[in-house]
Design an enzyme around this catalytic site. Structure first.
Site, PDB file in Angstrom:
ATOM      1  N   GLU A  39       7.326  73.971  78.566  1.00 43.56           N
ATOM      2  CA  GLU A  39       8.762  73.723  78.619  1.00 43.56           C
ATOM      3  C   GLU A  39       9.416  74.843  79.435  1.00 43.56           C
ATOM      4  OE1 GLU A  39      12.526  72.966  78.675  1.00 43.56           O
ATOM      5  OE2 GLU A  39      11.107  71.468  77.941  1.00 43.56           O
ATOM      6  N   CYS A  49      22.389  64.430  73.612  1.00 40.51           N
ATOM      7  CA  CYS A  49      23.513  63.525  73.368  1.00 40.51           C
ATOM      8  C   CYS A  49      24.608  64.202  72.544  1.00 40.51           C
ATOM      9  CB  CYS A  49      23.039  62.278  72.636  1.00 40.51           C
ATOM     10  SG  CYS A  49      21.762  61.342  73.498  1.00 40.51           S
ATOM     11  N   VAL A  86       5.799  73.641  85.058  1.00 37.46           N
ATOM     12  CA  VAL A  86       4.669  73.055  85.782  1.00 37.46           C
ATOM     13  C   VAL A  86       5.103  72.790  87.212  1.00 37.46           C
ATOM     14  CG1 VAL A  86       3.127  71.075  85.948  1.00 37.46           C
ATOM     15  CG2 VAL A  86       3.612  72.082  83.715  1.00 37.46           C
ATOM     16  N   ASP A 291      13.225  60.048  79.925  1.00 36.68           N
ATOM     17  CA  ASP A 291      14.153  59.771  81.009  1.00 36.68           C
ATOM     18  C   ASP A 291      13.496  59.732  82.386  1.00 36.68           C
ATOM     19  OD1 ASP A 291      15.995  59.825  79.006  1.00 36.68           O
ATOM     20  OD2 ASP A 291      17.002  61.670  79.641  1.00 36.68           O
ATOM     21  N   ASN A 313      12.426  59.069  72.212  1.00 33.48           N
ATOM     22  CA  ASN A 313      11.698  59.313  70.967  1.00 33.48           C
ATOM     23  C   ASN A 313      10.694  58.201  70.675  1.00 33.48           C
ATOM     24  OD1 ASN A 313      12.622  61.821  69.325  1.00 33.48           O
ATOM     25  ND2 ASN A 313      14.506  61.007  70.192  1.00 33.48           N
ATOM     26  N   TRP A 442      35.064  35.566  59.535  1.00 40.74           N
ATOM     27  CA  TRP A 442      34.204  35.413  60.701  1.00 40.74           C
ATOM     28  C   TRP A 442      34.155  36.759  61.420  1.00 40.74           C
ATOM     29  CZ3 TRP A 442      31.133  31.464  62.350  1.00 40.74           C
ATOM     30  CH2 TRP A 442      31.296  30.227  61.692  1.00 40.74           C
TER      31      TRP A 442
END
Length: 459
Positions: A39, A49, A86, A291, A313, A442
């Site tokens: 990471e 989010c 990386v 993503d 996830n 409804w």
């Protein structure tokens, strides 16, 4: 490396990557499977989010957005290497080249199985002044902290948000909550391009009513700076909008430069292409999720890039199951999303009119107004529901909802109906919960379905 122990390498330490690592670890212990994760940032497993709500003050602490820390991952025998990027994937030799961003050292790590979860990068147009102090993106926790630091030392109270998609409207709300005078500059005809323009117009009107200045159909040409080098205004072809802080909410693109350089297959939107098991097409030992991938739209049959934590996830769970020796698939999405700006709730699922036409579908579109509760019950709030159904067959194609409290999550009924391939006529018979505090007799979604049935029959 022991011949009896495999190594799983994960690129990316957020939702998809660490969900995959964690699920693989549940299925196989460290004696059977070594897991190494890279990471490049300072945080893992956090809710991107939630950043607008942290910036806006609804969430008090940054750490409240972190689901699992690096230390917690390491306690589960995952070799998580933070601040390590990386730089290259060598597919032919099953290895990756990583660089320690603090020390600068580079080293190769071999893998038996590889997970690519590199996420997305925010769109940052090459405009004059775009890198000036006071101009901020909000993709990561580091971005959110940098923005809060700027707000803390900025005396002025004028904010310009560039873009009016999910991030744009959510950051407009955040800046309103912080007491800023907010202008949103949007290149589209209406905010929320994920809605049809007639529904986006409702969002526009509501935002204007909240005191937010909406500037639509406007292309930003440059960011103007003062003598101190800091941002002072946002310029379009026709006007300048004073700004003490600028927030970019233009959207994101798949972060797939590594994959492209490695020769892995990408789709028309730039995302990695995978099979139902989230395995990269043509590569038995490489998976991708989150993503950075494109997913199958179950309604249109096309592939789309949709950057949402819910998908990431789920992708991670599927990848971890398969990489860990189990079996799982990710069939696709129907494109469900929900957001809000102040007390206005915005939701959509399925296809917009533009997308339905692009898919070659003929359809009817109906719009109704209803209330969140029985009209006589205190607190009943108006909502508008738009529904698309396929002509002749009546198959549900999409639903959009704009309204106040109780509107947004009603889209989930439509998401289930889309996933099940239901017709609007079948929807009218759904046995939904009713009591005056929660719904009219409804439900608004069913009122729209009834109107859609009539339109299908008339067509």
């Amino acid at each position: 490396m022991s011949s009896t122990r495999e190594r799983l390498v994960v690129i990316g330490g957020d939702a998809a990557g660490m969900s995959a690592a964690s699920q693989a670890r549940r299925l196989r212990g460290p004696d059977e499977l070594e897991i190494v994760a890279f990471e490049r940032g300072h945080f893992t497993s956090y809710s991107a989010c939630g950043i607008p709500y942290w910036v806006g003050g609804d969430v008090e602490q940054r750490d409240d957005l972190v689901a699992r820390t690096p230390e917690q991952h390491r306690e589960r025998d995952i070799d998580l290497r933070m601040r390590t990027e990386v730089r290259r994937i060598d597919v032919a030799n099953s290895r990756v080249l990583a660089r320690d961003l603090e020390g600068g050292e580079e080293s190769w790590t071999s893998y038996d199985k590889l997970v690519i979860a590199t996420g997305a990068r925010p769109v940052r147009p090459a405009l004059p002044g775009i890198d000036a102090p006071g101009v901020h993106g909000v993709q990561t926790l580091d971005d959110g902290q940098a923005l809060l630091d700027t707000l803390a030392r900025t005396e002025g109270r004028r904010a310009v948000v560039i873009g009016a998609g999910y991030i744009g409207v959510e950051m407009a709300e955040a800046m309103v909550n912080r007491g800023y005078e907010v202008t949103v500059v949007n290149r589209g005809k209406e905010p929320m391009a994920t809605l049809d323009p007639d529904m986006g117009r409702l969002v526009h009107e509501a935002m204007t009513g909240m005191g937010i200045t909406m500037v639509n159909d406007a292309e930003v040409t440059k960011i103007l700076t003062g003598d101190d080098g800091r941002v002072r205004a946002v310029a379009t072809e026709d006007a300048e909008y004073p700004a003490d802080v600028v927030v970019l909410g233009i959207g994101v693109r798949p972060e797939t430069a590594l994959a492209r350089e490695a020769g892995l297959p990408l789709g028309e939107h730039g995302g990695l292409l995978t099979d139902l098991a989230m395995r990269v097409r043509g590569h038995e030992n490489i998976w991708a999720g989150g993503d950075c991938v494109e997913v199958l739209d179950l309604v249109s049959g096309a592939h789309r890039h949709i950057a949402l934590g819910t998908h990431a996830n789920k992708h991670g769970q599927v990848i971890g199951s398969n990489a860990g020796g189990g079996y799982a698939t990710f069939p696709g999405v129907v494109g469900t999303a929900v957001s809000k700006v102040c007390d206005l709730e915005i939701a959509r699922t399925g296809l917009r009119e533009k997308e339905a036409r692009a898919a070659g579908l003929q359809f009817v579109a109906v719009t109704i107004e209803s209330t969140s509760r029985a009209g006589y019950y205190p607190g009943a709030a108006l909502m508008t529901v738009k529904m698309l159904a396929e002509r002749r067959t009546g198959r549900l194609l999409g639903v959009q909802i704009v309204g106040r409290e109780g509107a947004g999550k009603r889209v989930d009924v439509a998401a289930v109906a889309l996933t099940a391939g239901m017709t609007v006529e079948q929807m009218t018979a759904l046995d939904l919960g009713y009591a005056p505090p929660f719904s009219p007799v409804w439900d608004p979604v069913l009122v729209a379905a009834r109107k859609a049935v009539a339109a299908v029959r008339a067509g």
